[in-house]
Design a protein around this motif. Sequence first.
Motif, PDB file in Angstrom:
ATOM      1  N   VAL A 206       0.850  -1.190  -0.033  1.00 53.08           N
ATOM      2  CA  VAL A 206       0.104   0.014   0.013  1.00 53.08           C
ATOM      3  C   VAL A 206       0.839   1.246   0.019  1.00 53.08           C
ATOM      4  O   VAL A 206       1.861   1.071   0.825  1.00 53.08           O
ATOM      5  CB  VAL A 206      -0.990   0.034   1.373  1.00 53.08           C
ATOM      6  N   GLN A 207       0.772   2.302  -0.753  1.00 54.82           N
ATOM      7  CA  GLN A 207       1.445   3.216  -0.890  1.00 54.82           C
ATOM      8  C   GLN A 207       1.202   4.048   0.338  1.00 54.82           C
ATOM      9  O   GLN A 207      -0.065   4.540   0.842  1.00 54.82           O
ATOM     10  CB  GLN A 207       1.015   4.380  -2.220  1.00 54.82           C
ATOM     11  N   PRO A 208       2.188   4.752   0.989  1.00 50.00           N
ATOM     12  CA  PRO A 208       2.099   5.613   2.226  1.00 50.00           C
ATOM     13  C   PRO A 208       0.762   6.317   2.192  1.00 50.00           C
ATOM     14  O   PRO A 208       0.254   6.797   3.028  1.00 50.00           O
ATOM     15  CB  PRO A 208       3.332   6.229   2.432  1.00 50.00           C
ATOM     16  N   GLU A 209       0.875   7.321   1.040  1.00 48.75           N
ATOM     17  CA  GLU A 209      -0.070   8.540   0.948  1.00 48.75           C
ATOM     18  C   GLU A 209      -1.491   8.081   0.964  1.00 48.75           C
ATOM     19  O   GLU A 209      -2.436   8.599   1.104  1.00 48.75           O
ATOM     20  CB  GLU A 209       0.276   9.412  -0.062  1.00 48.75           C
ATOM     21  N   MET A 210      -1.615   6.492   0.678  1.00 50.60           N
ATOM     22  CA  MET A 210      -3.132   5.990   0.438  1.00 50.60           C
ATOM     23  C   MET A 210      -3.277   5.399   1.826  1.00 50.60           C
ATOM     24  O   MET A 210      -4.655   5.129   1.847  1.00 50.60           O
ATOM     25  CB  MET A 210      -3.045   4.895  -0.638  1.00 50.60           C
ATOM     26  N   LEU A 211      -2.603   5.205   2.748  1.00 44.26           N
ATOM     27  CA  LEU A 211      -2.641   4.498   3.994  1.00 44.26           C
ATOM     28  C   LEU A 211      -3.400   5.621   4.899  1.00 44.26           C
ATOM     29  O   LEU A 211      -2.454   6.303   5.461  1.00 44.26           O
ATOM     30  CB  LEU A 211      -1.658   3.696   4.626  1.00 44.26           C
ATOM     31  N   GLN A 212      -4.695   5.514   5.343  1.00 51.79           N
ATOM     32  CA  GLN A 212      -5.151   6.410   6.140  1.00 51.79           C
ATOM     33  C   GLN A 212      -5.395   5.927   7.827  1.00 51.79           C
ATOM     34  O   GLN A 212      -5.042   6.410   8.662  1.00 51.79           O
ATOM     35  CB  GLN A 212      -6.476   7.006   6.076  1.00 51.79           C
ATOM     36  N   SER A 213      -5.325   4.550   7.765  1.00 54.88           N
ATOM     37  CA  SER A 213      -5.585   3.709   8.884  1.00 54.88           C
ATOM     38  C   SER A 213      -5.332   2.357   8.630  1.00 54.88           C
ATOM     39  O   SER A 213      -5.435   1.885   7.510  1.00 54.88           O
ATOM     40  CB  SER A 213      -7.084   3.902   9.417  1.00 54.88           C
ATOM     41  N   PHE A 214      -5.070   1.424   9.662  1.00 57.76           N
ATOM     42  CA  PHE A 214      -4.715   0.207   9.565  1.00 57.76           C
ATOM     43  C   PHE A 214      -5.351  -0.585  10.693  1.00 57.76           C
ATOM     44  O   PHE A 214      -4.933  -0.476  11.633  1.00 57.76           O
ATOM     45  CB  PHE A 214      -3.172   0.040   9.155  1.00 57.76           C
ATOM     46  N   GLN A 215      -5.787  -1.701  10.024  1.00 58.50           N
ATOM     47  CA  GLN A 215      -6.250  -2.823  11.020  1.00 58.50           C
ATOM     48  C   GLN A 215      -6.374  -4.059  10.176  1.00 58.50           C
ATOM     49  O   GLN A 215      -7.147  -4.158   9.326  1.00 58.50           O
ATOM     50  CB  GLN A 215      -7.412  -2.409  11.904  1.00 58.50           C
ATOM     51  N   VAL A 216      -6.090  -5.110  10.820  1.00 62.84           N
ATOM     52  CA  VAL A 216      -6.275  -6.506  10.149  1.00 62.84           C
ATOM     53  C   VAL A 216      -6.573  -7.490  11.168  1.00 62.84           C
ATOM     54  O   VAL A 216      -6.047  -7.574  12.379  1.00 62.84           O
ATOM     55  CB  VAL A 216      -4.975  -7.006   9.384  1.00 62.84           C
ATOM     56  N   THR A 217      -7.675  -8.310  11.196  1.00 61.35           N
ATOM     57  CA  THR A 217      -8.018  -9.416  12.100  1.00 61.35           C
ATOM     58  C   THR A 217      -7.897 -10.580  11.418  1.00 61.35           C
ATOM     59  O   THR A 217      -8.343 -10.978  10.224  1.00 61.35           O
ATOM     60  CB  THR A 217      -9.598  -9.129  12.296  1.00 61.35           C
ATOM     61  N   PHE A 218      -7.326 -11.658  12.300  1.00 60.76           N
ATOM     62  CA  PHE A 218      -7.193 -12.969  12.014  1.00 60.76           C
ATOM     63  C   PHE A 218      -7.428 -13.966  13.050  1.00 60.76           C
ATOM     64  O   PHE A 218      -7.319 -13.398  14.181  1.00 60.76           O
ATOM     65  CB  PHE A 218      -5.819 -13.337  11.147  1.00 60.76           C
ATOM     66  N   ARG A 219      -7.526 -15.118  12.805  1.00 63.66           N
ATOM     67  CA  ARG A 219      -7.589 -16.175  13.659  1.00 63.66           C
ATOM     68  C   ARG A 219      -6.090 -17.157  13.636  1.00 63.66           C
ATOM     69  O   ARG A 219      -5.370 -17.168  12.459  1.00 63.66           O
ATOM     70  CB  ARG A 219      -8.689 -17.012  13.725  1.00 63.66           C
ATOM     71  N   VAL A 228      -7.409 -12.025  16.696  1.00 61.83           N
ATOM     72  CA  VAL A 228      -6.261 -11.196  16.909  1.00 61.83           C
ATOM     73  C   VAL A 228      -6.747 -10.096  15.909  1.00 61.83           C
ATOM     74  O   VAL A 228      -6.778 -10.282  14.692  1.00 61.83           O
ATOM     75  CB  VAL A 228      -5.009 -12.001  16.573  1.00 61.83           C
ATOM     76  N   GLU A 229      -6.690  -8.905  16.446  1.00 62.35           N
ATOM     77  CA  GLU A 229      -6.511  -7.612  15.808  1.00 62.35           C
ATOM     78  C   GLU A 229      -5.484  -6.955  15.886  1.00 62.35           C
ATOM     79  O   GLU A 229      -4.871  -6.707  16.871  1.00 62.35           O
ATOM     80  CB  GLU A 229      -7.732  -6.587  16.197  1.00 62.35           C
ATOM     81  N   ALA A 230      -4.733  -6.764  14.622  1.00 63.47           N
ATOM     82  CA  ALA A 230      -3.268  -5.894  14.565  1.00 63.47           C
ATOM     83  C   ALA A 230      -3.709  -4.406  13.910  1.00 63.47           C
ATOM     84  O   ALA A 230      -4.257  -4.187  12.968  1.00 63.47           O
ATOM     85  CB  ALA A 230      -2.327  -6.777  13.577  1.00 63.47           C
TER      86      ALA A 230
END
Length: 264
Positions: A206-219, A228-230
Amino acid sequence: MKIFWIIAAHVVVSAFLLWGGISLNDVILHSQSRYPGVVSVFSVAFAVYTTALNFLYHRNLAFHLFVNRIRLRLARTHTYWQPHVTMTLDPVTPVRATLLDEIWQMLADGKHGVPQRREMTPTTLSVALDELFVIRFRLDEQCLYMDFEQKLIVPSHLYDRFRKRLASLADNVARLAKPNAVQCGLVVSFDERDKNPYYGLFVNRVQPEMLQSFQVTFRLDANSSCRVEAGKNHVNIESQSLPDLFEALRTVVSLKALPAERNT
């Protein structure tokens, strides 16, 4: 795009090292070396090797976490832990008015550290252990809530000791409360100087200027009760089982937490 420029930079450096190695071949030959071309060979080999490592670091989650695991061990850094537990009590059996007293007596034995009672009411108990952290217990009609007054500062070389200590404490409280169900969680926060190791790989495309927030959920496992939410600077673990929670914590802080693969 970022990975393209990294590979391109390695290619340029590889070409430069190759040119330098070839330029030195005559010097090696004139010095009657037994290994003509050794500089060229090792220069190219080193460049290929580092390029491969860089590619793996940005594309392979297991290798990415392995490298960060070594870095964090050498840096001997710390993280912040904030556990919380909600125990749903038996709706048929009236809540025991003595439950908080029983918890205090259990803590007063000193098995979990030197206790200091800070507050005691019919519905609230606050206890400091070893003057390191303060645990709050709150009781209502159907639930016992257990949380911590402040985040715990945990040095990396004490991760396992703190994890086992918290697991033993929560387990003993559960033995007294005898809950019908448990909802528990723990947030691991990273220092501002130490970006969440789980952050890098998930956003490297992901290009830095396009990244406004980040969260990923997985088991961690298809059958695991843990989710787990990172985020950018934290990892949140949620579970319905205390043993599963602290096992997941072990894999998270040791940087071995990998998303479960889908069954095809």
